[in-house]
Scaffold this active site. Structure first.
Site, PDB file in Angstrom:
ATOM      1  N   ASN A  25     -26.762   2.901  -2.398  1.00 35.68           N
ATOM      2  CA  ASN A  25     -25.893   3.388  -1.388  1.00 35.68           C
ATOM      3  C   ASN A  25     -26.062   4.968  -1.342  1.00 35.68           C
ATOM      4  OD1 ASN A  25     -24.830   3.513  -4.331  1.00 35.68           O
ATOM      5  ND2 ASN A  25     -22.887   4.047  -3.533  1.00 35.68           N
ATOM      6  N   GLU A  40     -26.446  -2.442   0.571  1.00 37.03           N
ATOM      7  CA  GLU A  40     -27.095  -3.643   1.457  1.00 37.03           C
ATOM      8  C   GLU A  40     -27.471  -3.292   2.705  1.00 37.03           C
ATOM      9  OE1 GLU A  40     -23.410  -5.228  -0.823  1.00 37.03           O
ATOM     10  OE2 GLU A  40     -23.993  -3.496   0.072  1.00 37.03           O
TER      11      GLU A  40
END
Length: 225
Positions: A25, A40
């Site tokens: 992230n 992701e």
């Protein structure tokens, strides 16, 4: 957020060979969490940028949020994506039942169809633009960031639900983050945006981010017909 996320994507290239792409992230200094990049997203963009034609599984250190489940759904239209987190091994349909995706908007162009084994992260920005994914607006776009003399690229990724669409500047910054311990925005020399003329434009939002994050950087924009 003080919450660290790491993700690992198991993918296959055009030859059917397995490879793995990592993601983390990335939260942008001075901007709200709505500008944050999820781990992701970074991993999926990283796999796609390096020639993924099929996704097999994604491993995450925490349960994926709803935003990321929707983002993953754009990549899994042709196969069932396995998902593992903590001690759970499942798949995306189980995590996102009754999903809304490209077929609900009559889109048949699958994002991984745009991968090309010969088109990797080193390809030129015009090629990266053509490889980007914008079936809903038609606004193909790509960004090149020159950082400490090295080139990093990001491709625009649209989503059927619109909000999880991936800004190409943030996509490029995620590539910087994967090669560095953090991002020194003062080391960004140039940000080049290429976008196709459409109802969707990235100029204002990326220009605002560049002006605030790296005011001494050159911001180039090319709009193509």
């Amino acid at each position: 957020s003080q919450f660290h996320v790491a993700a690992l994507v198991h993918a296959k290239d055009a030859l059917g060979d397995d490879f793995y792409a990592v993601g983390v992230n990335v939260e942008v200094s001075g901007f709200g969490l709505e500008c944050a990049v999820h781990g992701e997203q970074t991993a999926l963009h990283n796999a796609w940028l390096h020639g993924a034609c099929e996704l097999v599984h994604i491993y995450i250190n925490a349960a994926p949020c709803g935003y990321c489940r929707q983002f993953m759904n754009e990549f899994s239209a042709q196969s069932v994506l396995g998902v593992s987190f903590n001690d759970t091994c499942t798949d995306l349909p189980a995590l996102l039942p009754h999903a809304f995706g490209p077929k609900d908007l009559n889109v048949t162009d699958h994002i991984l169809n745009r991968s090309n084994s010969s088109l990797g992260s080193e390809a030129g920005l015009a090629q990266q633009l053509q490889a980007s994914y914008a079936p809903y607006s038609g606004g193909l776009a790509a960004v090149e960031v020159l950082y400490k003399g090295r080139r990093y690229v990001g491709r625009y990724i649209e989503n059927a639900a619109f909000n999880p669409s991936f800004n190409p500047f943030l996509a490029a910054l995620s590539q910087v983050a994967l090669s560095e311990e953090g991002i020194n925005y003062g080391c960004i020399e140039t940000v080049s945006l290429w976008q196709k003329h459409s109802l969707k434009s990235h100029v204002e939002i990326i220009g605002t981010m560049v002006n605030n994050l790296c005011p001494n950087a050159i911001f180039d924009v090319i709009v193509c017909d």
